[in-house]
Design an enzyme around this catalytic site. Structure first.
Site, PDB file in Angstrom:
ATOM      1  N   SER A 226      42.753  42.740  35.594  1.00 24.14           N
ATOM      2  CA  SER A 226      43.973  41.871  35.593  1.00 24.14           C
ATOM      3  C   SER A 226      44.829  41.765  33.953  1.00 24.14           C
ATOM      4  CB  SER A 226      43.677  40.086  36.446  1.00 24.14           C
ATOM      5  OG  SER A 226      44.698  40.316  36.890  1.00 24.14           O
ATOM      6  N   ASP A 335      45.609  44.541  46.807  1.00 25.49           N
ATOM      7  CA  ASP A 335      45.823  43.864  46.259  1.00 25.49           C
ATOM      8  C   ASP A 335      46.874  43.184  45.912  1.00 25.49           C
ATOM      9  OD1 ASP A 335      45.990  42.317  43.226  1.00 25.49           O
ATOM     10  OD2 ASP A 335      44.721  43.427  42.837  1.00 25.49           O
ATOM     11  N   HIS A 376      42.323  40.678  45.064  1.00 25.15           N
ATOM     12  CA  HIS A 376      42.120  40.875  43.366  1.00 25.15           C
ATOM     13  C   HIS A 376      41.573  40.187  42.298  1.00 25.15           C
ATOM     14  CE1 HIS A 376      44.606  40.897  39.600  1.00 25.15           C
ATOM     15  NE2 HIS A 376      43.886  39.695  39.577  1.00 25.15           N
TER      16      HIS A 376
END
Length: 406
Positions: A226, A335, A376
């Site tokens: 991320s 995601d 995610h």
């Protein structure tokens, strides 16, 4: 007889005539009826008007507030306050990773610059678990050169290196035979300072150089998740530039300089990008809250101004245009933080990056079906993740692979 008829006609005429003031009375009654109906709906109309006005004020005030106070968005993007103010995750002693079943992990601190202390965990491969019991820091440092690949893990925003999905990933990589160094950037976990793109990149570079002086011939890879993907590519590009400059300096002392001497070396052995975004501005713009303002005139300019004011770029797309090392992309179709299309876009950019003739680099992407529900943070749940990473690290002599869908 005639008088009787006249009287009847007179009576009818009188009946048809309205008495004085009767018309005013009817009009008054009608007005009262309308007023009564209006008074019945008036409170609801007033509440509705106030609610609409409040929504408009809130809608318009957010971009105004961001324009006046750009640091607000910086705090939202980094979300490091969750660690400092709320101590998230709760009741976790970062100095004691054994409490999280990381019994073969050393907690230590590095100081990349004056006033900055960085908390780091070094987890050795599972095969060295027994030797790690009660081992001193020097023993852990020495193991970095034992030939096992070393992965520097650069986490996303919110929390620290102790968040569950990060700990679980470390356990999987350790079981697969890798050293893992989990870094809390400045401002996160028990590290001091305040986060910034420049500072976080500097932290990753310092840890990388610290590992390289001890790893001998072991592979050293960067794994970003991320927000950490931007840190990983920033660091990888800077390491590549430094290696290129060293190559140029060496070439000046040689009479038989070739083009290969001047091309970037593969300073980083590999980069793994989990749930990567193209750049921070596009990532913020794709957030559902930002999408509400796309139709508001001038919002894009305000957003650009805010990002520039915070010095937040994290340009994965630009970094991958010049990065020549091997890259592995991991992205889930469902995601809900970083759109899946961003990972696909970066993959295509990486494929087009200029590489050396006879390059041994590899670019791969592993896509996870929406039906798996990895979203995610849960790609570590892939039972084949260790083998995916293993093939990537062993693929130095292979050609570019095709995308993989799971």
């Amino acid at each position: 007889m005639r008088k009787t008829v006249d009287k009847d006609n007179e009576t009818k005429t009188m009946d048809n005539k309205e008495t004085p003031g009767s018309e005013n009375k009817k009009s008054y009654c009608k007005r009262n009826t309308v007023t009564s109906e209006r008074s019945h709906y008036s409170p609801w109309l007033s509440i509705l008007k106030k609610a609409i006005l409040l929504q408009c004020i809130v809608y318009i005030s957010l971009p105004v507030m961001l324009g006046l106070f750009p640091w607000i968005l910086g705090h939202v993007v980094f979300s490091h306050w969750c660690t400092k103010r709320i101590r998230f995750p709760y009741l976790v002693d970062l100095t004691s990773p054994a409490e999280l079943s990381l019994n073969h992990t050393l907690n230590f601190y590095l100081s990349p610059e004056e006033g900055i202390s960085l908390g780091v965990w070094h987890t050795v491969p599972d095969s060295q678990w027994e030797k790690a019991q009660g081992a001193c820091p020097e023993w852990y440092s020495e193991t970095l050169g034992d030939g096992s690949p070393v992965i520097i893990y650069l986490h996303g925003n919110v929390g620290s290196r102790a968040i569950n999905h990060r700990v679980e990933l470390v356990k999987i990589l350790s079981a697969a035979g890798y050293h893992v160094l989990s870094l809390d950037y400045r401002g996160y976990g028990d590290s001091s300072g305040e986060p910034s793109e420049v500072g976080m990149t500097s932290d990753a570079l310092y840890l990388y150089q610290w590992v390289k002086t001890r790893s001998r011939t072991s592979q050293v890879c960067l794994w970003g998740h991320s927000l950490g993907t931007g840190v990983a590519t920033n660091a990888a590009v800077k390491i590549q530039e430094q290696a290129m400059e060293l190559a140029r300096e060496r070439a000046r002392d040689l009479s038989d300089v070739t083009q290969a001497d001047l091309e970037p070396s593969y300073a980083v052995d590999g980069v793994i990008l989990e749930a990567p975004y193209t750049n921070m501005e596009e990532e913020v713009a794709s957030h559902p809250l930002s999408m509400m303002y796309q139709c508001l005139p001038g919002f894009e300019s305000v957003l650009h101004h805010v990002m520039q004011s915070n010095n937040m770029v994290f340009a994965n797309d630009e970094n991958l245009k010049t990065l020549t090392t091997r890259v592995l992309f991991l992205h889930a179709e469902d995601d809900n933080v970083v759109p899946f299309y961003m990972g696909q876009k970066l993959y295509q950019i990486a494929l087009q990056a200029p590489r050396q003739q006879y390059a041994e680099d590899q670019v791969r992407i592993v896509s996870y079906s929406e039906s798996l529900g990895y979203s995610h943070n849960y790609i570590y749940l892939d039972p084949n993740l260790a083998s995916v990473v293993g093939r990537f690290l062993q693929s130095k002599n292979n050609n570019i692979d095709r995308p993989i869908v799971r």
